[in-house]
Write a protein that holds these residues in place. Structure first.
Motif, short mmCIF file in Angstrom:
data_model
loop_
_atom_site.label_atom_id
_atom_site.label_comp_id
_atom_site.label_asym_id
_atom_site.label_seq_id
_atom_site.Cartn_x
_atom_site.Cartn_y
_atom_site.Cartn_z
N MET A 284 0.67 -1.29 -0.01
CA MET A 284 -0.02 -0.09 0.18
C MET A 284 0.87 1.24 -0.05
O MET A 284 0.62 2.16 -0.51
CB MET A 284 -0.96 -0.08 1.06
N LYS A 285 2.02 1.23 0.60
CA LYS A 285 2.82 2.48 0.74
C LYS A 285 3.54 2.83 -0.44
O LYS A 285 4.04 3.96 -0.61
CB LYS A 285 3.89 2.21 1.99
N ALA A 286 3.57 1.75 -1.41
CA ALA A 286 4.17 2.03 -2.77
C ALA A 286 3.09 2.34 -3.82
O ALA A 286 3.40 2.48 -5.12
CB ALA A 286 5.01 0.67 -3.29
N GLY A 287 1.76 2.38 -3.39
CA GLY A 287 0.65 2.85 -4.33
C GLY A 287 0.24 1.44 -5.11
O GLY A 287 -0.47 1.57 -6.17
N GLY A 288 0.81 0.06 -4.56
CA GLY A 288 0.17 -1.10 -5.36
C GLY A 288 -1.04 -1.70 -4.94
O GLY A 288 -1.49 -2.64 -5.62
N CYS A 289 -1.67 -1.39 -3.86
CA CYS A 289 -3.02 -1.81 -3.45
C CYS A 289 -3.68 -0.55 -2.71
O CYS A 289 -3.25 0.41 -2.16
CB CYS A 289 -2.93 -2.87 -2.65
N SER A 290 -5.25 -0.98 -2.66
CA SER A 290 -6.04 0.17 -2.12
C SER A 290 -7.38 -0.39 -1.69
O SER A 290 -7.61 -1.56 -2.23
CB SER A 290 -6.02 1.39 -3.05
N LEU A 291 -8.10 0.25 -0.83
CA LEU A 291 -9.44 -0.33 -0.73
C LEU A 291 -10.20 0.43 -1.58
O LEU A 291 -10.25 1.79 -1.77
CB LEU A 291 -9.80 -0.05 0.97
N ALA A 292 -11.35 -0.27 -2.22
CA ALA A 292 -12.10 0.28 -3.15
C ALA A 292 -12.99 1.37 -2.26
O ALA A 292 -13.24 1.01 -1.10
CB ALA A 292 -12.86 -0.49 -3.73
N PRO A 293 -13.56 2.34 -3.14
CA PRO A 293 -14.62 3.29 -2.38
C PRO A 293 -15.91 2.24 -2.13
O PRO A 293 -16.20 1.30 -2.79
CB PRO A 293 -14.93 4.17 -3.41
N LEU A 294 -16.39 2.61 -1.01
CA LEU A 294 -17.70 2.01 -0.44
C LEU A 294 -18.82 2.09 -1.55
O LEU A 294 -19.71 1.01 -1.66
CB LEU A 294 -18.17 2.28 0.71
N GLY A 295 -18.84 3.04 -2.19
CA GLY A 295 -19.95 3.46 -3.24
C GLY A 295 -21.21 3.25 -2.65
O GLY A 295 -21.43 3.85 -1.81
#
Length: 333
Positions: A284-295
């Motif tokens: 995550m700190k490298a920008g390689g993953c994230s949590l999708a918006p809850l939408g």
């Protein structure tokens, strides 16, 4: 066999949207010819992230990209050799089912660079092979926090492809996150023995719902379909499918392959590409993953859970909290 196909508006739109952080001098350099070799269709969630990143690099300029999909593991070395003989500079793909043979091909073509998904670390004896994996345990852990807060029964079903490290670590991180908000959570864990068999994944998920699960971890395609039909909830993996399941998919742990590919392209440009572990670019700190918006689930997840997600995400990014990387096979509880 090298003809490039275009599979779906989603992939095309994703390629344009995800063209971030590309090398600034890409336009001024010699074109890098990339070949993708995939054992499944490019729609499959894991491979789609590689494909989208490569298409984005091509759209930005300085890169030519072609690919072959649905390559059997037994045929993988042959396809590698054909691309090498055709004059490509970089081959990307996954060799989980053809490790030994694929590494032999890499050694045969020292002038070609290889960036391949692998369960094993790089070998300095094969300096032109760098490996990667989707180390998105950070985002998986955060999605687990949400899952623990959303399950009513405390029973969570988890359907995976194979119990290999790149799947196990995501499941274990998810389970750890779920226990943050639901300490008494119980898990049904099953592997379908395939990377792309939606009907089998769906049937496995149905059995878990019949066994009491009201929330499913959709590591494979087909699981969210079962959840939708039975009125259960689901947590997505690698890609965001909420648009297809607006009342089912609460959140997803997303993988972004762009940092991994861009780092390899920069190394090739600089003449510094070597045997290395590119898995760190999925953190995550490298920008390689994230949590999708809850939408559609915005405001439906308990506020306390979302506060914890925000706190843990900030701690992950500043390095004060590290999600454990546990590659052991998860078991039902």
């Amino acid at each position: 066999m090298f003809g490039t196909t275009r599979r779906g508006l989603m992939l095309g739109a994703g390629a344009a949207a995800m063209g971030l952080a590309l090398p600034r001098h890409a336009f001024a350099q010699e074109t890098i010819k990339i070949a993708g070799i995939y054992t499944v269709p490019v729609e499959q969630q894991w491979v789609s992230r590689i494909h989208i990143a490569a298409e984005a690099a091509k759209a930005a300029g300085g890169v030519d990209y072609t690919y072959t999909e649905n390559v059997a593991n037994t045929d993988y070395p042959r396809v590698m050799r054909e691309y090498c003989e055709s004059g490509v500079n970089l081959i990307v793909g996954e060799i989980f089912g053809a490790e030994a043979e694929a590494r032999e091909v890499c050694a045969e073509y020292p002038d070609v660079k290889f960036l391949l998904g692998s369960s094993f670390m790089p070998d300095e004896a094969v300096p032109n092979l760098a490996v990667f994996d989707n180390y998105i345990q950070d985002a998986s852990y955060l999605s687990g926090i949400i899952a623990g807060a959303m399950t009513q029964t405390g029973s969570i079903g988890m359907v995976g492809g194979f119990p290999i490290p790149e799947v196990n670590r995501l499941m274990n991180a998810f389970m750890a996150g779920a226990r943050e908000t639901r300490p008494d959570a119980k898990f049904q864990v099953s592997f379908i023995g395939s990377w792309f068999d939606p009907p089998k994944a769906k049937e496995t998920a149905f059995a878990m719902i019949d066994g009491g699960a009201d929330l499913l971890y959709a590591e494979r395609f087909g699981v969210s379909d079962a959840a939708k039909e039975k009125g259960a909830l689901a947590i997505g993996n690698v890609i965001d499918t909420q648009a297809d399941y607006p009342d089912t998919v609460v959140a997803s742990a997303l993988w972004h392959f762009e940092p991994t590919l861009n780092a390899a392209l920069e190394a090739i440009r600089a003449g510094s590409f070597k045997a290395d572990n590119y898995g760190v670019y999925s953190f995550m700190k490298a920008g390689g993953c994230s949590l999708a918006p809850l939408g559609t689930f915005e405001g439906k997840v308990p506020e306390a859970a979302m506060k914890l997600v925000a706190e843990k995400e900030a701690a992950i990014k500043d390095g004060s909290f590290t999600v454990a990387i546990d590659d052991t096979e998860p078991k039902s509880s």
